[in-house]
Design an enzyme around this catalytic site. Structure first.
Site, PDB file in Angstrom:
ATOM      1  N   HIS A  38     -12.208 -38.455  18.890  1.00 25.68           N
ATOM      2  CA  HIS A  38     -13.049 -37.703  20.036  1.00 25.68           C
ATOM      3  C   HIS A  38     -14.204 -38.668  20.192  1.00 25.68           C
ATOM      4  O   HIS A  38     -14.363 -38.675  21.653  1.00 25.68           O
ATOM      5  CB  HIS A  38     -13.696 -36.787  19.044  1.00 25.68           C
ATOM      6  N   GLU A  39     -14.754 -39.277  19.572  1.00 24.88           N
ATOM      7  CA  GLU A  39     -15.881 -40.436  20.153  1.00 24.88           C
ATOM      8  C   GLU A  39     -15.198 -41.322  20.991  1.00 24.88           C
ATOM      9  O   GLU A  39     -15.979 -41.628  22.168  1.00 24.88           O
ATOM     10  CB  GLU A  39     -16.439 -41.034  18.841  1.00 24.88           C
ATOM     11  N   HIS A  59     -14.898 -40.290  24.711  1.00 24.77           N
ATOM     12  CA  HIS A  59     -15.991 -40.220  25.443  1.00 24.77           C
ATOM     13  C   HIS A  59     -15.917 -41.444  26.304  1.00 24.77           C
ATOM     14  O   HIS A  59     -16.426 -41.615  27.544  1.00 24.77           O
ATOM     15  CB  HIS A  59     -17.556 -40.162  24.742  1.00 24.77           C
ATOM     16  N   GLU A 105     -17.874 -32.543  25.757  1.00 28.14           N
ATOM     17  CA  GLU A 105     -17.238 -32.291  24.242  1.00 28.14           C
ATOM     18  C   GLU A 105     -15.950 -31.787  24.452  1.00 28.14           C
ATOM     19  O   GLU A 105     -15.114 -32.264  23.667  1.00 28.14           O
ATOM     20  CB  GLU A 105     -18.188 -31.486  23.575  1.00 28.14           C
TER      21      GLU A 105
END
Length: 427
Positions: free
Chosen positions: A287-288, A291, A367
């Site tokens: 997920h990070e 970004h 997100e």
């Protein structure tokens, strides 16, 4: 939102599969306490700010700063010196008045709900260190900014903006290597399966990873986190030990022969509940890294710098208005630092609220996109379980008033994120 905390005492049907009643009640009481604290601390802040304005606190502090710098041999012509004394006194006042609130938050609310791992000695040492480090950065940067504004001529706002851009990029670059280690211990992630898997995942998406660190966050709090930093081809990943099931001090018994401070810290541990399995940690990192891959970091920097340039431009337009200074008690002088404070803190206040809301909306969109990226990496199932674990570990309350959520939550509510991951998880 407080009404939601007070009245939602049973686990809603849609949450029955992911949250037990005990955890639900703990999170409800924790968020209710935080909400009460936020209300009273916010009210105090508003009353304090209003009284300072009504009683002429800003011109009084400026006059006091002039007296102090005058005794040191710097007359009124040394405006930058007087500005630095003013800034030092203002931040000292803010630190002192904020100390009781910080103590209450740490040693009453966080302690009551099992998150605080600090001793009183550690807290004060940390607070003094933060104040000193902040001044070491703030005072030189402010003096240079004021000097640039003074000598910059008609286009000073361009030079001031470029200077703040350079400073922000330098601080982001050096923060984790030189500033954060002053407060927390960073150690390289030991060789092993987790490190290999992280490096493999980074390589699969062309993320230029150079190092992976574990930070000893459990010494301060049992909240968990992970982030990456660095520019160009020099990226590092930082994992809080509280995120890692295998490394979290909160999952281990205190070792014999440790120093007194660590013994005292570990004796305060109340909950052995912390961390994610390796697969879930990889999903969180997926997920990070999403970004980064989707350009969210660069987009946020661009938006921030566009806003900064606009603010400096409007500052250049407004700084000549003597009425602004007179309204705040400055009838004879127009100090540059006071102008910055008046315009950026007060005049731009409504604009900043609208901008903050727009950035919150954008953040929630980012997100969802990062979750979708982790899903494309095949991490949907693990991210699903990791989000539930992290929500439980941090006592997040999954029920929210929609208006409160829309205005305040930079991350989408848990149920919305889980629903977006659910289809891929089932597949």
């Amino acid at each position: 939102q407080r009404r939601v905390y007070r009245t939602t005492t049973h686990v809603p049907q849609e949450l029955g599969q992911i949250m037990d009643s005990e955890t639900f009640e703990k999170s409800r009481l924790y968020q209710l306490d935080k909400s009460t604290f936020s209300f009273w601390s916010g009210l105090y802040s508003e009353v304090e700010g209003t009284m300072i304005l009504l009683c002429g606190g800003i011109p009084f502090l400026w006059k006091l700063s002039g007296q102090i710098s005058g005794r040191a041999g710097f007359g009124p012509e040394y405006e930058i010196v007087q500005s630095l004394v003013f800034l030092l006194l203002a931040t000292l006042f803010s630190a002192v008045t904020g100390l009781p609130w910080s103590l209450y938050n740490t040693f009453v609310i966080e302690e009551k709900h099992g998150f605080n791992q600090q001793t009183l000695g550690f807290f004060f040492k940390d607070a003094i260190k933060k104040f000193v480090v902040t001044q070491c950065i703030l005072l030189p940067v402010t003096s240079l900014l004021l000097y640039i504004i003074k000598i910059g001529g008609d286009y000073f706002f361009i030079y001031a903006w470029l200077f703040t851009l350079v400073v922000s990029l330098v601080l982001v670059t050096i923060y984790a290597d030189y500033i954060a280690p002053l407060f927390d211990k960073f150690i390289p992630l030991p060789e092993g399966e987790l490190k290999q898997q992280i490096e493999t995942m980074a390589k699969s998406i062309d993320f230029p990873l150079t190092k992976v660190y574990v930070v000893e966050g459990s010494k301060r709090s049992s909240h968990s986190n992970a982030y990456f930093y660095g520019f160009f081809k020099n990226k590092r990943i930082v994992l809080f030990d509280t995120l890692l099931e295998e490394y979290s001090a909160l999952n281990k018994e205190p070792a014999e022969g440790e120093d007194g401070e660590n013994e005292e810290v570990k004796s305060k541990i109340k909950n052995k509940k912390q961390g994610c399995k390796n697969e879930e940690v990889l999903a969180v990192l997926g997920h990070e890294l999403g970004h980064w891959k989707l350009g969210h970091t660069v987009k946020n920097i661009i938006i921030s710098q566009m806003n900064s340039f606009l603010c400096f431009f409007l500052f250049a337009v407004l700084i000549g208005q003597k009425e602004l200074f007179a309204a705040f008690g400055f009838y004879d002088t127009q100090p540059t630092l006071i102008g910055l404070m008046i315009i950026f803190q007060f005049i731009f206040s409504p604009y900043n609220e609208v901008l903050s809301f727009c950035l919150t909306v954008l953040s929630r969109r980012f997100e969802f996109q990062a979750d979708a990226f982790a899903k494309e990496l095949g991490k949907a199932k693990d991210l699903y379980s990791a989000l539930i674990k992290l929500n439980k570990d941090n006592l997040g309350f999954p029920v929210s008033d929609w208006i409160f959520s829309m205005w305040h939550y930079s991350h989408p509510p848990l149920l919305e994120r889980l629903q977006a991951l659910k289809d891929a998880k089932q597949e």
